[in-house]
Design an enzyme around this catalytic site. Sequence first.
Site, PDB file in Angstrom:
ATOM      1  N   HIS A 169       0.910  -1.201  -0.202  1.00 53.60           N
ATOM      2  CA  HIS A 169       0.136  -0.176  -0.101  1.00 53.60           C
ATOM      3  C   HIS A 169       0.930   1.224  -0.140  1.00 53.60           C
ATOM      4  O   HIS A 169       2.077   1.127  -0.060  1.00 53.60           O
ATOM      5  CB  HIS A 169      -1.074  -0.048   1.338  1.00 53.60           C
ATOM      6  CG  HIS A 169      -0.261  -0.270   2.610  1.00 53.60           C
ATOM      7  ND1 HIS A 169       0.695   0.463   3.087  1.00 53.60           N
ATOM      8  CD2 HIS A 169      -0.229  -1.517   3.516  1.00 53.60           C
ATOM      9  CE1 HIS A 169       1.107   0.213   4.103  1.00 53.60           C
ATOM     10  NE2 HIS A 169       0.413  -1.274   4.456  1.00 53.60           N
ATOM     11  N   HIS A 206       3.940   1.227   2.129  1.00 58.26           N
ATOM     12  CA  HIS A 206       5.268   0.646   1.512  1.00 58.26           C
ATOM     13  C   HIS A 206       5.630   1.581   0.441  1.00 58.26           C
ATOM     14  O   HIS A 206       7.099   1.355   0.234  1.00 58.26           O
ATOM     15  CB  HIS A 206       4.827  -0.818   1.026  1.00 58.26           C
ATOM     16  CG  HIS A 206       4.228  -1.763   2.020  1.00 58.26           C
ATOM     17  ND1 HIS A 206       3.014  -1.853   2.133  1.00 58.26           N
ATOM     18  CD2 HIS A 206       4.933  -2.400   3.011  1.00 58.26           C
ATOM     19  CE1 HIS A 206       2.911  -3.044   2.841  1.00 58.26           C
ATOM     20  NE2 HIS A 206       3.845  -3.139   3.663  1.00 58.26           N
ATOM     21  N   SER A 226      -2.106  -0.192   6.583  1.00 63.95           N
ATOM     22  CA  SER A 226      -1.791  -1.573   7.138  1.00 63.95           C
ATOM     23  C   SER A 226      -2.392  -2.650   6.301  1.00 63.95           C
ATOM     24  O   SER A 226      -3.511  -2.738   5.711  1.00 63.95           O
ATOM     25  CB  SER A 226      -2.166  -1.797   8.410  1.00 63.95           C
ATOM     26  OG  SER A 226      -1.825  -3.107   8.691  1.00 63.95           O
ATOM     27  N   SER A 227      -1.429  -3.686   5.857  1.00 69.87           N
ATOM     28  CA  SER A 227      -1.985  -4.779   5.009  1.00 69.87           C
ATOM     29  C   SER A 227      -3.245  -5.596   5.746  1.00 69.87           C
ATOM     30  O   SER A 227      -3.988  -6.024   4.848  1.00 69.87           O
ATOM     31  CB  SER A 227      -0.803  -5.888   4.719  1.00 69.87           C
ATOM     32  OG  SER A 227       0.356  -5.209   4.288  1.00 69.87           O
ATOM     33  N   ARG A 228      -3.067  -5.298   6.819  1.00 60.88           N
ATOM     34  CA  ARG A 228      -4.136  -6.033   7.723  1.00 60.88           C
ATOM     35  C   ARG A 228      -5.493  -5.082   7.801  1.00 60.88           C
ATOM     36  O   ARG A 228      -6.634  -5.929   8.176  1.00 60.88           O
ATOM     37  CB  ARG A 228      -3.832  -6.355   9.088  1.00 60.88           C
ATOM     38  CG  ARG A 228      -2.767  -7.494   9.243  1.00 60.88           C
ATOM     39  CD  ARG A 228      -2.299  -7.910  10.972  1.00 60.88           C
ATOM     40  NE  ARG A 228      -1.555  -9.064  10.739  1.00 60.88           N
ATOM     41  CZ  ARG A 228      -0.440  -9.172  11.026  1.00 60.88           C
ATOM     42  NH1 ARG A 228       0.395  -7.719  11.048  1.00 60.88           N
ATOM     43  NH2 ARG A 228       0.333 -10.239  11.081  1.00 60.88           N
TER      44      ARG A 228
HETATM   45  P1  AMP Z   1       5.150  -5.168   6.234  1.00 56.99           P
HETATM   46  O1  AMP Z   1       5.005  -5.382   5.049  1.00 56.99           O
HETATM   47  O2  AMP Z   1       4.193  -4.843   7.277  1.00 56.99           O
HETATM   48  O3  AMP Z   1       6.192  -6.038   7.092  1.00 56.99           O
HETATM   49  O4  AMP Z   1       5.851  -3.670   6.424  1.00 56.99           O
HETATM   50  C1  AMP Z   1       7.228  -3.362   5.655  1.00 56.99           C
HETATM   51  C2  AMP Z   1       7.390  -2.090   5.999  1.00 56.99           C
HETATM   52  O5  AMP Z   1       6.538  -1.098   5.677  1.00 56.99           O
HETATM   53  C3  AMP Z   1       7.853  -1.752   7.414  1.00 56.99           C
HETATM   54  O6  AMP Z   1       9.164  -1.119   7.575  1.00 56.99           O
HETATM   55  C4  AMP Z   1       6.618  -1.122   7.901  1.00 56.99           C
HETATM   56  O7  AMP Z   1       6.740  -0.237   9.057  1.00 56.99           O
HETATM   57  C5  AMP Z   1       6.464  -0.096   7.019  1.00 56.99           C
HETATM   58  N1  AMP Z   1       4.969   0.355   6.841  1.00 56.99           N
HETATM   59  C6  AMP Z   1       3.773  -0.527   6.884  1.00 56.99           C
HETATM   60  N2  AMP Z   1       2.729   0.332   7.132  1.00 56.99           N
HETATM   61  C7  AMP Z   1       3.188   1.536   6.844  1.00 56.99           C
HETATM   62  C8  AMP Z   1       2.470   2.840   6.786  1.00 56.99           C
HETATM   63  N3  AMP Z   1       1.316   2.958   7.163  1.00 56.99           N
HETATM   64  N4  AMP Z   1       3.301   3.848   6.767  1.00 56.99           N
HETATM   65  C9  AMP Z   1       4.559   3.915   6.694  1.00 56.99           C
HETATM   66  N5  AMP Z   1       5.345   2.600   6.697  1.00 56.99           N
HETATM   67  C10 AMP Z   1       4.590   1.536   6.740  1.00 56.99           C
END
Ligand code: AMP
Length: 280
Positions: A34, A37, A185-187
């Site tokens: 999203h 990322h 968030s992906s969730r």
């Molecule tokens: P994930 O795919 O959830 O493991 O996240 C990968 C990276 O993206 C991690 O460094 C997260 O902190 C970052 N990330 C996830 N959501 C956000 C957001 N809303 N804003 C900024 N960075 C994010």
Amino acid sequence: MQRFRAPAEMKAYCLSVRNEGSKIGFVPTMGALHEGHLSLVRASKAACDKTVVSIFVNPLQFGPDEDLESYPRRTERDCSLLEAAGAHAVFLPTSADIYGTNQQTRVVVHEITRDLCGANRAGHFEGVTTVVLKLLNIVQPQAAFFGEKDYQQLRTIERMVHDLFLPVRITGCPIIREPDGLALSSRNQYLSASDRQRALAISRSLYDAQEQVRAGERNVSKILGRSIPILQGQVDSIDYLEIRDAKTLDAIREITTPAVILAAAFVSNTRLIDNMPLNP
Ligand code: AMP
């Protein structure tokens, strides 16, 4: 954009990029990408010559009752987004590529992982630091980009890099939110429309704490005394809502130096986290 699955091939590409004299920026993710990322990809592109993104749903950081199986996997869509964002390479390893069949090594960062998310997600941070060190060793970037959304994770990785003298600069990037305040968030995809509405109480309670600090309140119990009720009654359970030192994540009673308010709460079965800085 080039795609790699095998660690040896990813490593060889990165080696050739470094030998050209180019600076590599690395963005580790679990996919279902999203704007949060993509903001990390943009930060990397602004600071580095080549940006490498990994997509790996890391089994080691999921607990037995967590959402490893149902975690959204959208590889083709993710790759189109990354290509459009100008990433140079994407690393798509399998679990066997990363862990083989007889994984004996773990990376543990102790104190900073004990509380908050560490308290109720046994082994989570160990899984994160183990995979991040592996990925850093494959890509060997000069810089790596992490979101402040996973605040405790960011501070833990900074600690690991410091303690192990890893030759990489860690950059934390601000949280990207929906216009109504919900942190991306992906969730969030798990949330029904009414769940999503209730989830807004998380960012509202954090904004309220910020407002209290802006108005001069420094006492942590008093701030939480007003912020917790904003969450209660909206989310289904509160894992934690705490104010900590922004750097060490130590517990504090008064806000005299930069602090952070961090929340984790369940909305239906979805665990959401968020945080905001509190600057005196
Ligand atoms: P994930 O795919 O959830 O493991 O996240 C990968 C990276 O993206 C991690 O460094 C997260 O902190 C970052 N990330 C996830 N959501 C956000 C957001 N809303 N804003 C900024 N960075 C994010």
